[in-house]
Design a protein around this motif. Structure first.
Motif, PDB file in Angstrom:
ATOM      1  N   PHE A  66       0.836  -1.197   0.000  1.00 44.88           N
ATOM      2  CA  PHE A  66       0.000   0.000   0.000  1.00 44.88           C
ATOM      3  C   PHE A  66       0.869   1.244   0.000  1.00 44.88           C
ATOM      4  N   MET A  67       0.259   2.305  -0.519  1.00 47.06           N
ATOM      5  CA  MET A  67       1.053   3.521  -0.668  1.00 47.06           C
ATOM      6  C   MET A  67       0.937   4.351   0.590  1.00 47.06           C
ATOM      7  N   MET A  68       2.103   4.879   1.010  1.00 44.33           N
ATOM      8  CA  MET A  68       2.080   5.806   2.134  1.00 44.33           C
ATOM      9  C   MET A  68       2.661   7.126   1.665  1.00 44.33           C
ATOM     10  N   PRO A  84      10.415  13.474   1.904  1.00 45.89           N
ATOM     11  CA  PRO A  84       8.962  13.336   1.772  1.00 45.89           C
ATOM     12  C   PRO A  84       8.633  12.661   0.438  1.00 45.89           C
ATOM     13  N   GLY A  85       7.432  12.140   0.354  1.00 43.75           N
ATOM     14  CA  GLY A  85       7.034  11.542  -0.919  1.00 43.75           C
ATOM     15  C   GLY A  85       6.142  10.341  -0.700  1.00 43.75           C
ATOM     16  N   ASN A  86       5.743   9.704  -1.819  1.00 41.70           N
ATOM     17  CA  ASN A  86       4.920   8.503  -1.753  1.00 41.70           C
ATOM     18  C   ASN A  86       5.801   7.269  -1.807  1.00 41.70           C
ATOM     19  N   TYR A  87       5.495   6.318  -0.961  1.00 39.34           N
ATOM     20  CA  TYR A  87       6.256   5.074  -0.957  1.00 39.34           C
ATOM     21  C   TYR A  87       5.307   3.903  -0.983  1.00 39.34           C
ATOM     22  N   GLU A  88       5.554   2.987  -1.910  1.00 36.96           N
ATOM     23  CA  GLU A  88       4.738   1.769  -1.934  1.00 36.96           C
ATOM     24  C   GLU A  88       5.417   0.743  -1.036  1.00 36.96           C
ATOM     25  N   MET A  93      -5.426   4.913  13.472  1.00 37.25           N
ATOM     26  CA  MET A  93      -5.696   4.146  12.252  1.00 37.25           C
ATOM     27  C   MET A  93      -4.723   4.542  11.159  1.00 37.25           C
ATOM     28  N   LEU A  94      -4.625   3.658  10.165  1.00 37.12           N
ATOM     29  CA  LEU A  94      -3.733   3.950   9.041  1.00 37.12           C
ATOM     30  C   LEU A  94      -4.433   4.781   7.978  1.00 37.12           C
ATOM     31  N   GLY A  95      -5.743   4.753   8.024  1.00 36.05           N
ATOM     32  CA  GLY A  95      -6.531   5.623   7.139  1.00 36.05           C
ATOM     33  C   GLY A  95      -6.062   5.603   5.708  1.00 36.05           C
ATOM     34  N   SER A  96      -5.801   6.780   5.188  1.00 38.66           N
ATOM     35  CA  SER A  96      -5.430   6.892   3.780  1.00 38.66           C
ATOM     36  C   SER A  96      -3.930   6.717   3.578  1.00 38.66           C
ATOM     37  N   GLY A  97      -3.215   6.390   4.644  1.00 32.14           N
ATOM     38  CA  GLY A  97      -1.786   6.131   4.498  1.00 32.14           C
ATOM     39  C   GLY A  97      -0.925   7.376   4.503  1.00 32.14           C
ATOM     40  N   ALA A  98      -1.464   8.463   5.007  1.00 36.15           N
ATOM     41  CA  ALA A  98      -0.682   9.701   5.028  1.00 36.15           C
ATOM     42  C   ALA A  98      -0.028   9.875   6.387  1.00 36.15           C
ATOM     43  N   VAL A  99       1.266  10.104   6.381  1.00 33.02           N
ATOM     44  CA  VAL A  99       1.994  10.278   7.631  1.00 33.02           C
ATOM     45  C   VAL A  99       2.558  11.696   7.672  1.00 33.02           C
ATOM     46  N   ILE A 100       2.148  12.430   8.676  1.00 29.88           N
ATOM     47  CA  ILE A 100       2.586  13.824   8.791  1.00 29.88           C
ATOM     48  C   ILE A 100       3.492  13.932  10.007  1.00 29.88           C
ATOM     49  N   VAL A 101       4.722  14.300   9.752  1.00 31.34           N
ATOM     50  CA  VAL A 101       5.740  14.253  10.795  1.00 31.34           C
ATOM     51  C   VAL A 101       6.008  15.664  11.330  1.00 31.34           C
ATOM     52  N   MET A 102       6.021  15.753  12.661  1.00 30.83           N
ATOM     53  CA  MET A 102       6.249  17.063  13.290  1.00 30.83           C
ATOM     54  C   MET A 102       7.472  16.992  14.199  1.00 30.83           C
ATOM     55  N   ASP A 103       8.371  17.951  14.056  1.00 32.74           N
ATOM     56  CA  ASP A 103       9.587  17.921  14.873  1.00 32.74           C
ATOM     57  C   ASP A 103       9.439  18.801  16.096  1.00 32.74           C
ATOM     58  N   GLU A 104      10.516  18.864  16.872  1.00 37.24           N
ATOM     59  CA  GLU A 104      10.480  19.558  18.163  1.00 37.24           C
ATOM     60  C   GLU A 104      10.147  21.045  18.058  1.00 37.24           C
ATOM     61  N   THR A 105      10.348  21.647  16.880  1.00 37.04           N
ATOM     62  CA  THR A 105      10.071  23.082  16.750  1.00 37.04           C
ATOM     63  C   THR A 105       8.597  23.369  16.517  1.00 37.04           C
ATOM     64  N   THR A 106       7.800  22.317  16.425  1.00 36.25           N
ATOM     65  CA  THR A 106       6.389  22.519  16.084  1.00 36.25           C
ATOM     66  C   THR A 106       5.567  22.873  17.323  1.00 36.25           C
ATOM     67  N   CYS A 107       4.786  23.927  17.196  1.00 37.82           N
ATOM     68  CA  CYS A 107       3.847  24.263  18.266  1.00 37.82           C
ATOM     69  C   CYS A 107       2.618  23.372  18.122  1.00 37.82           C
TER      70      CYS A 107
END
Ligand SMILES: Cc1cc2nc3c(=O)[nH]c(=O)nc-3n(C[C@H](O)[C@H](O)[C@H](O)COP(=O)(O)O)c2cc1C
Ligand code: SF4
Ligand code: FES
Lengths: 207, 431, 811
Positions: free
Chosen positions: B240-242, B251-255, B313-327
């Motif tokens: 499945f694509m993430m 970043p990008g799509n990975y099967e 859940m894995l839902g639509s396979g989208a992973v959004i990554v937030m680092d330490e600088t993120t409020c």
């Protein structure tokens, strides 16, 4: 008695024929109405209603549900900057501010000349190429505030008849969500999607 | 970690022209459609069932099983869901743009299996270029007699209409999509009674499948159900694509195949955190999904079951990554704003609640927060998704409203002190 | 066909469900909310309305159901009962959900209950008290909109109060078929609105006010007039629509403040047209007559009752003595109650000794066909027909209840619909087939139809057919409706006929014998038919309306009594006014001065609508009880009482000293009415009873006659009724009066081009019977070659009955 050009009327008939029930053609016809008038006017909605047997109120109920049917006159170039989560993380708000500042047009508005409209939008499906924006729904990925300013300057100066995603990406873009591989040979002519059945595309470079 | 590619194989092998009819046919394209025409309906459904193909639109429901539920009335319709609008997700765009014929072949197979003679591809309006590519491919297929009256010289007719959305995430929800296709406001319908398989488009039986789900089909027919099923680790099937986005280096799509860990995904596949900063949190399955944090979730396996057990859940396979600088307040506000903006407005809790949440978060972020505000936000969330339970006890028609509480849950469970800092400091500590 | 044409599913075995632990037997297919309510558990709701499809939007009715797979939070208004289901309507989860929904609804709701029309009877207010969290935690700025905006001539919209339940939008789309009010925008910006410059001008707009669960939609005629707790109320029926939709009259300080539709299953499902809803203002009009009047030269003078009664009795007695009863005629009866009409019919036959009686003034469909056709249909037959044929007036204009019911049958129940009318009608958008014909040419079309043309329409008229037949146009031959019925009876397997006439209680008047060929209880007129009750009756054929006016002109008829009649306006032929002027003696009983009784010698002031008790009979022959709740102004009295007094003074007392006595006498002497007793109507049969064939009652078999062809003219004139006209009652309803279209002529764009006419141009319209100036309306709904003039409009010239018309633009 349609106000629309003969060509648009032919397209309208063709579009209606693609659906089992004509009401289904409302959405594409709304784009046609926008292409005719530059935006979705009250007359445009009334006209669409006549094509598909709906009252103008029913048409407006549909049109106003969606964000892409602009019921106020919009600039020749509609610049839509994504500020949803992924783009926000990589500076979407800053890119938006750069656009607003350089063009003098705040979110949701149009300059006096009717050339540029600026809006921030929710996710446009280019999160891997954040920050992403679109000009007339032609995408540019990996945009920085500096590049955004250059884009505004370019639109004002070059005033292309139609905008092409690859050309803009090369000039103003950066990181992409994925390899775009080959150039798209099409260009969009107004603040609505450039799509064949709507007749709102041209060959890139063709004036 | 590497698996044989399924949906992205052609575009990986032939980047320059994977979208063309020539390349498609040169790499075995449309052979599976021809094959399907010689199979019985039941055989195809059975094969897809046993391949274990799960829907890629978010709900991960067995495609073959869905097909077997199709009510007998005819005409039946197929709607391919290319509305892809959930923040973080951009995989279908790649499939539409880079391999449209693969999807069309999948449409033919699905249509044969379900006695469909008119299929629709609903593509979000902002995807002008992908829609152009699909329309062009459809036109080519018509020209070759692969679509239209009597496809491939048989007596099977199949019309395909490419439909452009108008800018509304909710139209990705299948019954909202059907309303939209009928020329109505894109409001989700009630289930019951309007299950698409029984009373879908024009009140007729309708299959709704995601672009990726449909695009998987030609290769499944080619390799056989068994091989596809065994591409993945143990309990899962296929690839499945993430979509990776946010603060990752690549970043990008990975099967991928299920079964790797989040650590592997973020730090190996994604190349690690931008500028090697610290990972703070990630959203594992598109903006709707409850958030994960490194302390608890980094070494979990990426499978449907493990993710559900951990309350997401894995839902639509989208992973959004937030680092330490993120409020986190700002990130939460941005996600909630999305759902508030995209609420169709039918349900009282979603219409009123999501906007209320957005207002509270914005106040906190702007330094106007009150000590009671996080609890208030939790209370408001409680009215949309009772007890913030997982899976949610929704007070709404569709899951959009309850999705908006995921960020609130994250603030409640992991980032209370960050909220307090906003309130006490009367402003955002990250500014 | 998928749908079983609305036929109710067989009453298979009942299901057992548990509601809050108690077991109940319920019908399969029932929604949880309904099943619970019927068994005593009220589940709060806003958007659900029993007469519209559930949308499950407000989420107020959330309950937890368990069908064996664990508890699930679902809306009770959208889920059907399942055998063995248990429903929890008061557990913690449900309570939490209810409180949340109410808090969300109130978050943006203004705090203006003290000045809101709905205050005191507001479901939002009530449910917030009963199920709400008590206090709001919402501290943000509320959503604001421009305060009430008019969305039509009668309705105002306050979007801040709106809770987006979609009742009004569903009503306009599902029920009335004019989707002009819609959801606009989405999410938190969603609002109800109309299209710019396109108001919600629906004949049914008032229903949206009634079903709005908050004070968002308000009616101009009611706004700020009263608080609900001041109100007294009584149930009754409308006095406009001949279907007699049920309604409740709300009164404060002896004045009607509003009418509210009552849900009667066989008739109106709670809906009222705006005419039926707001057409009460005339009752409290200052123009009402309050004392008897007598003519002195050109003036009327008030006199007291005994003087007036003496005067009239003496004069009528004298004329009768000199010239016999045939020199006296009686017109009217269709505006009052059955009791009034009975007294009038008896008065004519037994006191005046005349058979010159008619209640049909402008519509001449044969009385026996209207009152006693074989196979008479019920309104509810529409729900289960295979096909409905409407060949008559535009039901939307003249028969709003039937219009809604036919629309529902066609739209929701899968019944096929054929509409035949000279121009577009309100039902066309739901019709399977539409036929048009030139006014006056109905018989030619009927001949074709009889011969099987057009074939597709002919095919539709098989199986079970309900034929709604009436005069579509003044140009139509009055025999046409009956002939249509005869042809359909030949064609279809199973036929139900609904013969139309458009005045309020004409069916009642006919059933009381107010036609020369009828006697009370649907009995054919014969002089010996009522010997035991009324004695010997005048022999010979009586005169109908048209012949009465001929008689007045030839002076064979010397005296005329008009009861609620205005022939000067309604008689389609010219010359009514001259005849009235010529008449030797004219007496009127009426609530207002009108164009006809202006020529009377004596006028008695009459009680109307909410001022008198009695019964009425509707289009399907359903008898319902109507009730009094306001006092009649001045010394006005009901027709029956006035007539009884005159009978006493004329030496032939009718013995009708109270309305109960009149009612009992009807039950006793009118065969078809023997079971329609007040007792029944007030208690076990509040929806009314349909009177039907009884021993001795007439059964009329429709006859196929031949009639004229359409004239070969370039333009043919189509005159027919529209909802708002210049009838005296509407003229005295300030809210409705401006809605009459006035002197307009509808012209097709092609004809307009040829004539050089444009929208709004003044044109002269001429027929051989009349002429005058009208304003042109360019109208694609009127076919080329036909021009349409709404009947009886304010300041409109009269054109008489002549389909050949000429039009000239005024230059
Ligand atoms: C709010 C909401 C948005 C959705 N958006 C999408 C979408 O953009 N694309 C999609 O394929 N499925 C989306 N879905 C899921 C669809 O309803 C549906 O389950 C899916 O298209 C079925 O296809 P599949 O079985 O192939 O996954 C969404 C669901 C919800 C509740
Ligand atoms: S939950 Fe929100 S988006 Fe979904 S149906 Fe309800 S209001 Fe619409
Ligand atoms: S009454 Fe059930 S959701 Fe509104």
């Amino acid at each position: 008695m349609s106000r629309w050009s003969d060509e648009t009327q032919i397209r309208a008939k063709e579009i209606i024929s693609r659906y089992p029930e004509k009401r289904s053609a409302v959405m594409p016809l709304l784009y046609l109405a926008m292409a005719e008038d530059g935006y979705l006017s009250d007359e445009g909605m009334t006209e669409v209603g006549e094509w598909v047997d709906l009252t103008p109120a029913q048409v407006q109920a549909v049109a106003s549900f969606y964000t892409m049917y602009k019921r106020q006159p919009t600039g020749k170039y509609l610049v839509s900057c994504c500020t949803s989560i992924s783009c926000m993380l990589l500076g979407g708000d800053e890119v938006l501010h750069a656009l607003e500042d350089e063009s003098g047009v705040p979110h949701g508005e149009t300059d006096e000349e009717g050339l540029l409209s600026v809006e921030h939008v929710e996710c446009i499906g280019a999160c891997g190429g954040a920050v992403a924006l679109q000009v007339n729904y032609e995408l540019i990925e990996g945009v920085t505030p500096e590049k955004a300013r250059q884009l505004v300057q370019w639109l004002k100066a070059a005033r292309p008849e139609a905008v092409n995603t690859d050309e803009m990406q090369e000039l103003f873009g950066g990181v992409r969500s994925f390899d775009w591989a080959i150039r798209d040979e099409h260009a969009a002519v107004g603040p609505y999607p450039g799509f064949q059945p709507l007749g709102t595309i041209r060959q890139a470079g063709e004036e | 970690m590497s698996v044989p590619l399924v949906v992205t194989k052609r575009m990986t092998d032939h980047p320059a022209d994977s979208h063309t009819m020539e390349r498609f046919e040169a790499t075995g394209g449309y052979a599976q459609a021809r094959k399907a025409l010689d199979m019985t309906r039941d055989d195809i459904v059975e094969l897809v069932k046993s391949s274990g193909l799960l829907g890629r639109g978010g709900a991960a429901f067995s495609a073959g099983l869905k097909w077997s539920f199709l009510a007998p009335a005819r005409p039946a319709y197929l709607v391919v869901n290319g509305d892809e609008s959930e923040p973080g997700t951009f995989k279908d765009r790649q499939l539409l743009e880079r391999d449209p014929h693969q999807m069309i072949e999948g449409i033919i197979i699905t249509s044969i299996a379900n006695e469909v003679h008119h299929a629709f591809v609903y593509i979000r309006g902002e995807y002008a270029k992908p829609a152009r590519r699909v329309q062009q491919a459809v036109d080519e297929a018509y020209a070759k007699g692969y679509l239209g009256k009597g496809i491939f010289g048989t007596d099977f007719d199949l019309e395909v209409t490419v439909h452009l959305g108008g800018g509304a995430y909710i139209c990705g929800e299948e019954t909202a999509m059907i309303n939209s296709l009928e020329g109505r406001r894109g409001e989700p319908r009630l289930k019951p009674p309007y299950f698409p398989a029984a009373k879908g488009l024009y009140m007729m039986p309708t299959i709704v499948n995601n672009v990726e789900t449909v695009s998987d089909l030609p290769r499944i027919l080619e390799m056989g159900a068994d091989e596809f099923a065994h591409l993945a680790h143990e309990n899962d099937t296929g690839t499945f694509m993430m979509s990776l986005s946010g603060h990752v280096k690549k970043p990008g799509n990975y099967e991928l195949a299920h079964g790797i860990t989040w650590r592997e995904l973020i730090f190996e596949v994604g190349g690690g955190i931008t500028d090697d900063r610290e990972l703070k949190a990630w959203i594992p399955g598109g903006a709707s999904a409850p958030w994960f944090v490194p302390e608890h979730h980094l070494d979990l396996e990426i499978t449907k079951e493990a993710t559900a057990a951990a309350g997401s859940m894995l839902g639509s396979g989208a992973v959004i990554v937030m680092d330490e600088t993120t409020c986190m307040v700002r990130a939460a506000e941005r996600v909630v704003r999305f759902f508030s903006h995209e609420s169709c407005g039918q349900c009282t809790p979603c219409r009123e609640g999501t906007t209320w949440l957005e207002m509270i978060l914005r106040r906190i972020e702007e330094g106007q927060g009150r000590a009671v505000d996080l609890d208030l936000a939790i209370g408001v969330s409680d009215g949309i998704s009772i007890d913030l339970a997982w899976p949610p006890k929704m007070t709404t028609i569709c899951p959009l409203g309850p999705s908006a509480v995921s960020p609130i849950k994250a603030l409640k469970d992991y980032f209370r002190s960050e909220v307090d800092a906003h309130i006490e400091g009367e402003g955002c500590p990250f500014d | 066909m998928l749908i079983s044409k609305g036929r109710v599913a067989l009453l298979t075995d009942l299901l057992t469900i548990k509601i809050d632990g108690r077991e109940f037997e319920v019908k399969p297919g029932e929604l949880v909310i309904k099943a619970a309510e019927d068994n005593g558990t009220y589940i709060p709701r806003f958007c659900w309305h029993s007469r519209m499809k559930p949308v499950g939007m407000c989420r107020m009715c959330l309950v937890e159901v368990d069908t064996g797979r664990g508890p699930l939070l679902v809306t009770a208004c959208t889920n059907e009962v399942v055998d063995g289901m248990s429903v929890d309507t008061e557990g913690d989860t449900v309570k939490k959900a209810q409180e949340a929904v109410l808090e969300f609804l109130l978050a943006n709701h203004p705090l203006d209950c003290p000045v809101c029309d709905k205050g005191g009877e507001c479901p939002l207010q009530d449910q917030a008290m009963a199920y709400g969290p008590g206090e709001s935690r919402f501290v943000e700025i509320k959503r604001t909109y421009e305060k009430p905006i008019p969305i039509s001539d009668l309705v105002l919209l306050d979007r801040e109060r709106c809770i987006l339940c979609a009742r009004c939008t569903r009503f306009s789309e599902e029920i009335s078929g004019d989707p002009l009010i819609e959801f606009m925008d989405r999410g938190n910006d969603t609002e109800i609105n109309t299209f710019p410059d396109l108001p919600f001008s629906s004949y049914f707009s008032g229903n949206t006010v009634q079903i709005c669960p908050v004070g968002a939609l308000t009616a101009k005629p009611y706004r700020f007039r009263a608080r609900p707790w001041d109100l007294r109320m009584v149930e009754s029926s409308s006095n406009f629509d001949p279907a007699h939709p049920r309604l409740s009259i709300h009164v404060s300080e002896n004045e009607i403040l509003r009418l509210v539709g009552v849900d009667s299953e066989p008739v109106n499902h709670g809906w009222l047209s705006d005419k039926d809803r707001f057409g009460f203002e005339y009752v409290r009009s200052d123009n009402r007559l309050t004392t008897p009047l007598v003519r002195r030269g050109d003036q009327f003078e008030a006199i007291d009752w005994s003087e007036a009664l003496d005067m009239v009795s003496n004069r009528l007695g004298l004329i009768g003595d000199e010239s016999g009863g045939q020199a006296i005629a009686v017109l009217g009866g269709s505006q009052g109650t059955n009791e009034d009409a009975y007294a009038l019919s008896k008065f004519a036959r037994t006191v005046l000794k005349t058979n010159n009686v008619d209640s049909l003034i402008d519509e001449r469909t044969p009385a026996q066909f209207l009152a006693a056709t074989v196979d008479r249909g019920l309104i509810s037959d529409l729900d289960t027909a295979d096909t409905i044929l409407v060949w008559g007036p535009d039901l939307k204009e003249t028969h709003p209840t039937l219009y809604l019911r036919v629309r529902r049958a066609a739209q929701e129940l899968g019944v096929q619909l054929v509409v035949i009318h000279p121009r577009a009608t309100g039902l066309d958008d739901r019709a399977d087939r539409i036929l048009r014909y030139r006014p006056g040419g109905g018989f030619e079309l009927l001949k074709d139809l009889e011969a099987g043309l057009p074939a597709d329409v002919f095919d539709l008229l098989t199986g079970s057919v309900v034929a709604i037949v009436g005069q579509a146009s003044l140009a139509d031959d009055p025999q046409l409706p009956e002939s249509v019925a005869a042809v359909i009876r030949d064609r279809a397997e199973k036929v139900k006929i609904i013969p139309l006439t458009s005045r309020a209680n004409t069916y009642g008047a006919l059933d009381m014998g107010m036609a020369p060929d009828l006697l009370p209880g649907r009995v054919a007129y014969r002089s010996d038919a009522m010997e035991s009750s009324w004695g010997e009756l005048p022999s010979g054929q009586g005169r109908g309306a048209k012949s009465i006016f001929e008689g007045l002109r030839t002076e064979e008829v010397r005296a005329l009594l008009m009861v609620g009649a205005d022939p000067a306006r309604d008689l389609p032929e010219e010359g009514a006014v001259e005849a009235l002027e010529l008449a030797e003696y004219v007496v009127a009983i009426d609530a207002f001065m009108n164009d006809s009784n202006r020529h009377a010698d004596v006028i008695f002031p009459a009680a109307v609508f909410s001022e008198k008790e009695g019964t009425t009979t509707n289009v399907e022959g359903r008898v319902q009880k109507v009730n009094a709740i306001t006092p009649a102004p001045g010394s006005s009295r009901p027709d029956w009482a006035i007539l009884d007094d005159i009978s006493v003074r004329m030496g032939a007392p009718m013995g009708l000293s109270s309305v109960e006595i009149v009612a009992k006498e009807i039950n006793a002497v009118a065969p078809a009415y023997q079971d329609a007793t007040w007792d029944r109507l007030e208690w076990e049969d509040r929806d009314g009873v349909v009177v039907s064939d009884a021993d001795g009652a007439l059964v009329h078999i429709p006859v196929r006659l031949n009639g004229p062809s359409a004239p070969g003219a370039e333009l043919t004139l189509h005159i027919s009724k529209v909802m708002y006209d210049d009838g005296v009652r509407l003229r005295n309803c300030p809210s409705l009066r401006p809605l009459a279209p006035g002197a307009v002529v509808h012209i097709h764009p092609d004809d307009a081009r040829r004539l050089g006419a444009q929208e709004g141009f003044e044109v002269d319209v001429t027929t051989s019977k009349g002429e005058g100036r009208f304003r042109a309306r360019i109208d694609v709904d009127t076919p080329a070659g036909v021009v349409f003039v709404p009947q009886n409009q304010p300041s409109a010239p009269r054109l008489g009955i002549d389909p050949v018309v000429r039009i000239k633009v005024v230059t």
